[in-house]
Scaffold this active site. Sequence first.
Site: not given
Ligand code: NAD
Length: 411
Positions: A19, A38, A95, A97, A102, A124, A145, A195
């Site tokens: 994301m 990150d 980051v 979920e 968070k 999400s 979102h 959702n």
């Molecule tokens: P992901 O696992 O692909 O990426 C998460 C990133 O966060 C990783 O690169 C990780 O290294 C980094 N991270 C973790 N802890 C950290 C910290 N303390 N400081 C800095 N970076 C940190 O996850 P994603 O799929 O991109 O999802 C991210 C958020 O977006 C979640 O809350 C998820 O629910 C939401 N979301 C996801 C989708 C989807 O389809 N993937 C859609 C809408 C919303």
Amino acid sequence: MSQTSFDIQRAAVIGAGTMGRGIVMCLANAGVAVQWVDNNPQMLEQAIASVAETCAHNVRQGRIDQAEAQSRIARVTATADYAAIRDVDLVIEAVYENLELKQKIFRELDGLLKPEAILASNTSALDIDAIAAVTRRPAQVLGLHFFSPAHIMKLLEIVRGAQTSPAALDAALALGQRMGKVSVVSGNCHGFIGNRMLHPYVLEARKMLLEGAYPHQVDAALQGFGFAMGPFRMYDVVGIDLEWRARELSGKGQDAPEVQVDNRLCELGRFGQKSGNGYYHYEAGSRQAEHDVEVDALVLKVSEESGFQRREIGPEEILERCLLALVNEGAKILQEGIADSAHDIDLVYLNGYGFPAEKGGPMAWADQQGLADIHQRLLALETRQGDHWKPARLIGELAAAGKKFADSETV
Ligand code: NAD
């Protein structure tokens, strides 16, 4: 929009995963300078390279010229250090979920950023108020979102917390417009508009697998109605394992009968498109979902083991249950004031969930059927299948007044 203290010129994105990458591109494409953080330096390096690659791809496709690509890339700066982001107007957190993670990040950001800066989460489903509560600026906290892939999908749900200020919402709406998004404001509830409605819709789809249908039949019925993809193809794209792992981590819901097919698929490593197998089979390098008889056999086995007497389930029943589940939850969202209008709910489903455009969205579709008819059909389902089909109060009220969802603000 006039220049205000909330006009967003500089932003930071926390998280460089799926994301974060799309969100950074949305901001950079809209002319916003982005600092990117990150805690995994390798991830950040790959993410920067992927932004450059997307820009190069857009040049090859003739969508932008080289100079524009260079400007977009130049707007994005990776940083290992939170201190570097202290002057930004907006932070978008993307980051994992996890509420505690968070909250920890929001606490740190709150201590660091200027008081007027806006703090947003791309969660999400998590509670925006619980995130805002750890800061001293709850009026400046909201949800942004995005939908995956964030730089392509048009929908942006802007989640209003209990204390989010109108000025912060306006700034988010203006940013949404600059990024070319269809922005819809949602109240704060589990899953927000999209959702939250998806949950009962998918639940019906999953129940029908146990009662007698197969995944390709459920998908074919909904795709026949005009959905871009049915729920099981959608799960293959998103990854069946995401919810499986979340259930595993929270220790909640893993025993529910309707997730047993998902559980078995995940235990077999069938996570969806990314692993070549999920509800469907995918040839190497292909996104073409192919019917897989092994999945039908697995569905049959799970439903028999769970004690179901399977029966024929036709496309009419599939549509009736999936569509009415969407409409009934949409009505609850409307009556609770989570959505401002039925039209907003339709925008969410048209732009984020592949609902057929020519049908106008789930609420417009229900209005076309007539709410008295929808009310009767929900009552019939309630009689046959139980309390969870009880019609939303709003549907009964509008039906009795001869009105539509489109008139619901006037009830
Ligand atoms: P992901 O696992 O692909 O990426 C998460 C990133 O966060 C990783 O690169 C990780 O290294 C980094 N991270 C973790 N802890 C950290 C910290 N303390 N400081 C800095 N970076 C940190 O996850 P994603 O799929 O991109 O999802 C991210 C958020 O977006 C979640 O809350 C998820 O629910 C939401 N979301 C996801 C989708 C989807 O389809 N993937 C859609 C809408 C919303």
